[in-house]
Design a protein around this motif. Structure first.
Motif, mmCIF file in Angstrom:
data_model
loop_
_atom_site.group_PDB
_atom_site.id
_atom_site.type_symbol
_atom_site.label_atom_id
_atom_site.label_comp_id
_atom_site.label_asym_id
_atom_site.label_seq_id
_atom_site.Cartn_x
_atom_site.Cartn_y
_atom_site.Cartn_z
ATOM 1 N N ASN A 104 0.821 -1.219 0.000
ATOM 2 C CA ASN A 104 0.000 0.000 0.000
ATOM 3 C C ASN A 104 0.856 1.271 0.000
ATOM 4 O O ASN A 104 0.524 2.261 0.661
ATOM 5 C CB ASN A 104 -0.957 0.015 1.202
ATOM 6 C CG ASN A 104 -2.023 -1.054 1.098
ATOM 7 O OD1 ASN A 104 -2.600 -1.261 0.026
ATOM 8 N ND2 ASN A 104 -2.278 -1.757 2.188
ATOM 9 N N CYS A 105 1.969 1.221 -0.701
ATOM 10 C CA CYS A 105 2.851 2.392 -0.724
ATOM 11 C C CYS A 105 2.428 3.416 -1.779
ATOM 12 O O CYS A 105 3.000 4.504 -1.847
ATOM 13 C CB CYS A 105 4.299 1.953 -0.978
ATOM 14 S SG CYS A 105 4.502 0.941 -2.454
ATOM 15 N N ARG A 106 1.432 3.100 -2.564
ATOM 16 C CA ARG A 106 0.977 4.061 -3.576
ATOM 17 C C ARG A 106 0.426 5.322 -2.929
ATOM 18 O O ARG A 106 0.485 6.405 -3.498
ATOM 19 C CB ARG A 106 -0.100 3.420 -4.454
ATOM 20 C CG ARG A 106 0.418 2.489 -5.550
ATOM 21 C CD ARG A 106 -0.720 2.141 -6.501
ATOM 22 N NE ARG A 106 -0.278 1.332 -7.615
ATOM 23 C CZ ARG A 106 -0.312 0.018 -7.659
ATOM 24 N NH1 ARG A 106 -0.741 -0.660 -6.595
ATOM 25 N NH2 ARG A 106 0.083 -0.645 -8.729
ATOM 26 N N THR A 107 -0.140 5.164 -1.744
ATOM 27 C CA THR A 107 -0.738 6.325 -1.085
ATOM 28 C C THR A 107 0.304 7.378 -0.711
ATOM 29 O O THR A 107 0.003 8.571 -0.628
ATOM 30 C CB THR A 107 -1.476 5.884 0.196
ATOM 31 O OG1 THR A 107 -0.568 5.161 1.033
ATOM 32 C CG2 THR A 107 -2.659 4.993 -0.149
ATOM 33 N N THR A 108 1.534 6.939 -0.501
ATOM 34 C CA THR A 108 2.607 7.881 -0.153
ATOM 35 C C THR A 108 3.443 8.268 -1.367
ATOM 36 O O THR A 108 4.288 9.158 -1.284
ATOM 37 C CB THR A 108 3.532 7.254 0.900
ATOM 38 O OG1 THR A 108 4.145 6.078 0.359
ATOM 39 C CG2 THR A 108 2.742 6.872 2.145
#
Length: 203
Positions: A104-108
């Motif tokens: 879920n690193c897309r959010t950052t």
């Protein structure tokens, strides 16, 4: 007092016999009509059953197309990923029960190409498990040669003439034609009753 002549008696008997024959003929016609109608209703029931089978097959193919299109778009949106980043070759049973970890690193906005690919694979497997009955998937290949996405799912109507679950053919180097689209990869070790659908994505 006049008496009925033999001729008149014969006429009366003939009329009674004719009436009985008409009643008998009407009864036979009714029975024949019921028999014909019964065959027609049985035929309609068979058509309805076949229609439901085709409807389920079409529904599954629609879901397979959705899954394949999704991963195709994700691969094209991540051109920096390496061939190895988009590989998932677990068996059918393992994939059906697996839960891949999402970063879920897309959010950052801090995802590397490999991390993005890992999240894409996690989403793809979850989608196969959710949309297809007892679903699983595999993805193999390269950017240059194209990635092969295999969607796998259980089909209880996939039966032999004996009424037992049928076995999908295993893909080999000699598999050609439409069989390439419907065979199961050897690494999948797919049990009887599982259907496989293979599509190639060329980024």
């Amino acid at each position: 007092m006049s008496k009925a002549t033999p001729h008149r008696s014969t006429q009366r008997y003939a009329r009674r016999q004719h009436k009985c024959q008409l009643k008998g003929a009407t009864l036979i016609e009714a029975l024949v009509s019921l028999l014909v109608m019964s065959f027609g209703l049985l035929g309609l029931a068979g058509l309805q059953a076949s229609g439901l089978t085709f409807q389920k097959a079409a529904w599954s193919m629609h879901r397979v197309t959705d899954i394949t299109s999704d991963i195709g778009e994700r691969i094209r949106a991540n051109p920096k990923a390496m061939d190895a980043d988009y590989q998932y070759t677990s068996s059918y049973a393992t994939g059906k029960a697996a839960t891949l970890t999402k970063l879920n690193c897309r959010t950052t906005g801090a995802c590397t190409a490999a991390q993005t690919a890992a999240d894409d694979l996690a989403d793809l497997l979850l989608k196969a498990q959710t949309l297809l009955p007892q679903g699983s998937m595999q993805i193999t290949g390269t950017v240059a040669g194209g990635f092969v996405v295999t969607s796998m799912y259980m089909d209880k109507d996939f039966l032999t003439t004996a009424g037992t679950l049928d076995q999908t053919a295993t893909c080999t180097a000699t598999t050609t034609g439409i069989d390439v689209r419907n065979c199961c990869p050897a690494a999948a070790a797919a049990p009887a009753g599982v259907r496989c659908r293979n599509f190639t994505i060329v980024p």
